[in-house]
Design a protein around this motif. Sequence first.
Motif, short mmCIF file in Angstrom:
data_model
loop_
_atom_site.label_atom_id
_atom_site.label_comp_id
_atom_site.label_asym_id
_atom_site.label_seq_id
_atom_site.Cartn_x
_atom_site.Cartn_y
_atom_site.Cartn_z
N THR A 184 85.04 137.39 96.84
CA THR A 184 85.54 136.42 97.81
C THR A 184 86.21 135.23 97.11
O THR A 184 85.59 134.56 96.28
CB THR A 184 84.39 135.88 98.69
N PRO A 185 87.46 134.94 97.45
CA PRO A 185 88.11 133.74 96.90
C PRO A 185 87.79 132.54 97.78
O PRO A 185 87.24 132.68 98.88
CB PRO A 185 89.59 134.10 96.98
N THR A 186 88.16 131.34 97.32
CA THR A 186 88.05 130.16 98.18
C THR A 186 89.44 129.78 98.68
O THR A 186 90.45 130.19 98.11
CB THR A 186 87.45 128.97 97.41
N SER A 187 89.47 129.00 99.75
CA SER A 187 90.77 128.61 100.32
C SER A 187 91.55 127.73 99.35
O SER A 187 92.77 127.85 99.25
CB SER A 187 90.57 127.89 101.65
N LEU A 188 90.85 126.85 98.62
CA LEU A 188 91.54 126.01 97.64
C LEU A 188 92.14 126.86 96.53
O LEU A 188 93.28 126.64 96.10
CB LEU A 188 90.59 124.96 97.05
N GLN A 189 91.42 127.84 96.08
CA GLN A 189 91.91 128.76 95.05
C GLN A 189 93.19 129.45 95.52
O GLN A 189 94.19 129.50 94.77
CB GLN A 189 90.83 129.81 94.76
#
Length: 316
Positions: A265-270
């Motif tokens: 899972t990535p983050t939205s900021l990433q």
Amino acid sequence: MKTTIKKLTVIGLGGVGGYFGFKLAQRYSNPEELQISFVARGETFEIVKKDGLRLLSPEHESPIAHPAAIYEEFTNVPGPDMFLICVKEYDLEKVCLALKDKIKADTVILPLMNGVDIYERIRKVITTGIVLPACVYVASHIKEKGTVEHKGNPGKIVVGNDPKNPDYNAQELVDLMKSAGIDIQYKEDAFPDIWTKFFFIASFGLVSARYNQSIGQINELPELRERATLIMEEIKAIATKKNINIPAEIIANTFQKAATFPYSTPTSLQLDIQAKKENTELELFAGAIMDYGKSLGLPVLESTRIYEEIKAGFIS
């Protein structure tokens, strides 16, 4: 202080505003019961005005909801009894300036946004009205203009009292939300929930953006886990100085929470940093930590360091 909510306006039809706005508009299709209005821009405004707002979610068989009214410009919005603010943090000041003259003493503002300083930032611009601190959880995103897709657990809101208006009873708001099928929890103090969420989204968001690594990789790789820990220690020092009632084991709890996400899972900021977007949540996370550090006289060296690395483009 008592208010009767007859008109509610949702500002922003992204993942959050689209999900909760859809539920409200579908439930309150009769404007005599509760008039639901939307504020949207550009193509989203045109599509929703013509065809309605679409929500793709296992929670709803009928995917279309129509508001009583939709506006493209804030100046055209008649002053409602309540605003749901569901915009990105970089648009918050602009929205508050546009709303300022529409806020009466009994107007309710419910911001459904990430970040620990949202209440303070609203109050810098809007000094009247009732602003309810809140924490929101929902796995939804814009699939295309006018269409929001929701997966996973039902969205949830934790809402608390306005420190400036502690006598305001939010039960009316809670009841109308629950009637629309919205999972909402009312607490006297919502700030512990807001800060608990921030521990996770800020630390994992910043480290994932710096290294372009997933939540699972940050949890697993010692160097990345250490950097996330240092950021959380700085957040904990700020929360303690501000007398936020957080658990002593908040850092361990945050890593346990991260372990419940799928490994990749990535983050939205990433994702935003990788896409080289002009506006991101970098200021919402590191910027807020640095501002609090400065105002409270606390060193936040790790948050400052990773902020500067991301700004400089050092992404490996």
